[in-house]
Design a protein around this motif. Structure first.
Motif, PDB file in Angstrom:
ATOM      1  N   GLY A 101      -7.805 -11.727 -14.393  1.00 19.73           N
ATOM      2  CA  GLY A 101      -8.540 -11.608 -13.203  1.00 19.73           C
ATOM      3  C   GLY A 101      -8.589 -10.783 -12.247  1.00 19.73           C
ATOM      4  N   ASP A 102      -9.196  -9.551 -12.999  1.00 18.80           N
ATOM      5  CA  ASP A 102      -9.682  -8.345 -12.246  1.00 18.80           C
ATOM      6  C   ASP A 102      -9.199  -7.642 -10.914  1.00 18.80           C
ATOM      7  OD1 ASP A 102     -11.241  -6.870 -13.114  1.00 18.80           O
ATOM      8  OD2 ASP A 102     -13.498  -8.000 -12.726  1.00 18.80           O
ATOM      9  N   PHE A 103      -7.458  -8.138 -11.010  1.00 15.02           N
ATOM     10  CA  PHE A 103      -7.358  -7.816  -9.437  1.00 15.02           C
ATOM     11  C   PHE A 103      -5.861  -6.414  -9.766  1.00 15.02           C
ATOM     12  CE2 PHE A 103      -3.348  -8.365  -7.014  1.00 15.02           C
ATOM     13  CZ  PHE A 103      -3.954  -8.455  -5.739  1.00 15.02           C
ATOM     14  N   GLN A 104      -5.945  -5.289  -8.967  1.00 11.02           N
ATOM     15  CA  GLN A 104      -5.706  -3.840  -8.358  1.00 11.02           C
ATOM     16  C   GLN A 104      -5.017  -3.768  -7.507  1.00 11.02           C
ATOM     17  OE1 GLN A 104      -7.925  -0.276  -8.736  1.00 11.02           O
ATOM     18  NE2 GLN A 104      -6.233   0.687 -10.162  1.00 11.02           N
ATOM     19  N   PRO A 105      -3.177  -4.523  -7.549  1.00 15.05           N
ATOM     20  CA  PRO A 105      -2.772  -3.826  -6.562  1.00 15.05           C
ATOM     21  C   PRO A 105      -2.556  -2.210  -6.178  1.00 15.05           C
ATOM     22  CG  PRO A 105      -1.270  -4.542  -8.095  1.00 15.05           C
ATOM     23  CD  PRO A 105      -2.805  -4.830  -8.976  1.00 15.05           C
ATOM     24  N   ILE A 106      -2.158  -2.203  -4.559  1.00 15.63           N
ATOM     25  CA  ILE A 106      -1.655  -1.144  -3.883  1.00 15.63           C
ATOM     26  C   ILE A 106      -0.327  -1.712  -3.408  1.00 15.63           C
ATOM     27  CG2 ILE A 106      -2.113   1.090  -2.507  1.00 15.63           C
ATOM     28  CD1 ILE A 106      -5.490   0.000  -3.240  1.00 15.63           C
ATOM     29  N   TYR A 107       0.423  -1.283  -3.488  1.00 18.01           N
ATOM     30  CA  TYR A 107       2.016  -1.516  -2.962  1.00 18.01           C
ATOM     31  C   TYR A 107       1.999  -0.078  -2.369  1.00 18.01           C
ATOM     32  CZ  TYR A 107       2.941  -5.090  -6.318  1.00 18.01           C
ATOM     33  OH  TYR A 107       2.908  -6.345  -6.982  1.00 18.01           O
ATOM     34  N   ILE A 108       2.148  -0.736  -1.068  1.00 25.71           N
ATOM     35  CA  ILE A 108       2.602   0.641   0.247  1.00 25.71           C
ATOM     36  C   ILE A 108       3.632   0.332   0.789  1.00 25.71           C
ATOM     37  CG2 ILE A 108       1.431  -0.393   1.753  1.00 25.71           C
ATOM     38  CD1 ILE A 108       0.279   1.727   2.304  1.00 25.71           C
ATOM     39  N   CYS A 109       4.399   1.426   1.566  1.00 25.61           N
ATOM     40  CA  CYS A 109       5.266   1.271   2.373  1.00 25.61           C
ATOM     41  C   CYS A 109       5.070   2.084   3.558  1.00 25.61           C
ATOM     42  CB  CYS A 109       6.946   1.256   2.196  1.00 25.61           C
ATOM     43  SG  CYS A 109       7.508   0.426   0.713  1.00 25.61           S
ATOM     44  N   PHE A 110       4.570   1.635   4.908  1.00 28.45           N
ATOM     45  CA  PHE A 110       3.774   1.519   5.847  1.00 28.45           C
ATOM     46  C   PHE A 110       4.373   2.664   7.377  1.00 28.45           C
ATOM     47  CE2 PHE A 110       0.806   0.946   9.055  1.00 28.45           C
ATOM     48  CZ  PHE A 110      -0.507   0.839   8.540  1.00 28.45           C
ATOM     49  N   GLU A 111       4.046   3.894   6.920  1.00 32.04           N
ATOM     50  CA  GLU A 111       4.348   4.867   7.709  1.00 32.04           C
ATOM     51  C   GLU A 111       5.415   4.512   8.459  1.00 32.04           C
ATOM     52  OE1 GLU A 111       0.975   3.777  10.320  1.00 32.04           O
ATOM     53  OE2 GLU A 111      -0.038   5.221   9.622  1.00 32.04           O
ATOM     54  N   MET A 136     -13.948  -5.275  -9.571  1.00 27.51           N
ATOM     55  CA  MET A 136     -11.977  -5.717  -9.475  1.00 27.51           C
ATOM     56  C   MET A 136     -12.624  -5.464  -7.647  1.00 27.51           C
ATOM     57  SD  MET A 136      -9.788  -3.033 -10.866  1.00 27.51           S
ATOM     58  CE  MET A 136     -10.671  -3.239 -12.513  1.00 27.51           C
ATOM     59  N   ILE A 137     -10.970  -6.703  -7.654  1.00 29.36           N
ATOM     60  CA  ILE A 137     -10.105  -6.839  -6.147  1.00 29.36           C
ATOM     61  C   ILE A 137      -9.413  -5.635  -6.199  1.00 29.36           C
ATOM     62  CG2 ILE A 137      -9.051  -7.963  -4.999  1.00 29.36           C
ATOM     63  CD1 ILE A 137     -10.816 -10.444  -6.263  1.00 29.36           C
ATOM     64  N   GLN A 138      -9.283  -4.764  -4.989  1.00 31.04           N
ATOM     65  CA  GLN A 138      -8.173  -3.534  -4.623  1.00 31.04           C
ATOM     66  C   GLN A 138      -8.017  -3.622  -3.221  1.00 31.04           C
ATOM     67  OE1 GLN A 138     -11.003  -0.420  -4.971  1.00 31.04           O
ATOM     68  NE2 GLN A 138     -10.560   0.380  -7.681  1.00 31.04           N
ATOM     69  N   ARG A 139      -6.245  -4.288  -3.503  1.00 28.15           N
ATOM     70  CA  ARG A 139      -5.998  -4.796  -2.412  1.00 28.15           C
ATOM     71  C   ARG A 139      -4.370  -4.267  -1.829  1.00 28.15           C
ATOM     72  NH1 ARG A 139      -6.500 -10.145  -2.195  1.00 28.15           N
ATOM     73  NH2 ARG A 139      -8.653  -9.595  -1.768  1.00 28.15           N
ATOM     74  N   PHE A 140      -4.316  -3.761  -0.643  1.00 28.93           N
ATOM     75  CA  PHE A 140      -2.981  -3.192  -0.043  1.00 28.93           C
ATOM     76  C   PHE A 140      -1.920  -4.717   0.356  1.00 28.93           C
ATOM     77  CE2 PHE A 140      -5.385   0.223   0.681  1.00 28.93           C
ATOM     78  CZ  PHE A 140      -4.556   1.439   0.983  1.00 28.93           C
ATOM     79  N   ILE A 141      -1.190  -4.556  -0.657  1.00 33.45           N
ATOM     80  CA  ILE A 141       0.052  -5.345  -0.818  1.00 33.45           C
ATOM     81  C   ILE A 141       1.407  -4.563   0.641  1.00 33.45           C
ATOM     82  CG2 ILE A 141       2.023  -7.021  -1.729  1.00 33.45           C
ATOM     83  CD1 ILE A 141      -0.404  -7.386  -4.156  1.00 33.45           C
ATOM     84  N   GLU A 142       1.415  -4.810   1.726  1.00 31.95           N
ATOM     85  CA  GLU A 142       2.542  -4.182   1.964  1.00 31.95           C
ATOM     86  C   GLU A 142       3.821  -4.864   1.894  1.00 31.95           C
ATOM     87  OE1 GLU A 142       2.794  -3.407   7.110  1.00 31.95           O
ATOM     88  OE2 GLU A 142       0.794  -4.005   6.343  1.00 31.95           O
ATOM     89  N   LEU A 143       5.079  -4.062   1.590  1.00 30.81           N
ATOM     90  CA  LEU A 143       5.964  -4.291   1.238  1.00 30.81           C
ATOM     91  C   LEU A 143       6.884  -4.256   2.604  1.00 30.81           C
ATOM     92  CD1 LEU A 143       7.135  -2.260  -1.988  1.00 30.81           C
ATOM     93  CD2 LEU A 143       6.027  -5.191  -1.198  1.00 30.81           C
ATOM     94  N   GLY A 144       6.249  -3.743   3.953  1.00 29.97           N
ATOM     95  CA  GLY A 144       7.441  -3.391   4.690  1.00 29.97           C
ATOM     96  C   GLY A 144       7.229  -1.477   5.614  1.00 29.97           C
TER      97      GLY A 144
END
Length: 129
Positions: free
Chosen positions: A57-67, A1-9
């Motif tokens: 698709g075996d994709f797990q998104p991790i949505y993040i608002c960064f620091e 499984m692909i685990q990936r960060f999706i940075e929103l800002g």
């Protein structure tokens, strides 16, 4: 499984986008996480939502608002209150962790690998299969 960060800002107006994503995909929310750090003398928090993998698709998104959100232990902001509302509406507990700041790492991709390791160690994510 692909685990990936999706940075929103950087945690300013993009927090509202994170809240909207959570509202539209409530059934996909797996974990809600507040990531605390001390960056350049400031107590900051990144807000993240781990979603369940998509149907295909075996994709797990991790949505993040960064620091970009002040640590709620020091100052509760409207942005953090919205994040808490999402947790309450979806019957999720906000899991809180304290980590090294991104400036500790040479590259942001290394920082995200570090976070993935911490998430797995704390069982926020499933281990590699």
């Amino acid at each position: 499984m692909i685990q990936r960060f999706i940075e929103l800002g950087d945690g300013y107006s993009d927090v509202y986008e994170l809240v909207d994503l959570a509202n539209y995909m409530k059934t996909r929310i797996e974990k809600i996480i507040a990531i605390h750090t001390n960056k350049n003398g400031q107590e900051l928090t990144s807000l993240a939502i781990i979603m369940k993998p998509g149907a295909e698709g075996d994709f797990q998104p991790i949505y993040i608002c960064f620091e970009g959100v002040p640590n709620p232990a020091n100052k509760v902001t409207k942005r953090y209150q919205l994040f808490e509302q999402i947790a309450n509406q979806t019957n999720q507990q906000i899991r809180e962790i304290t980590v090294k700041p991104s400036t500790f790492f040479h590259d942001k991709s290394l920082y995200y690998q570090y976070l993935l390791g911490i998430f797995r160690m704390n069982r926020f994510l499933k281990p590699y299969q």
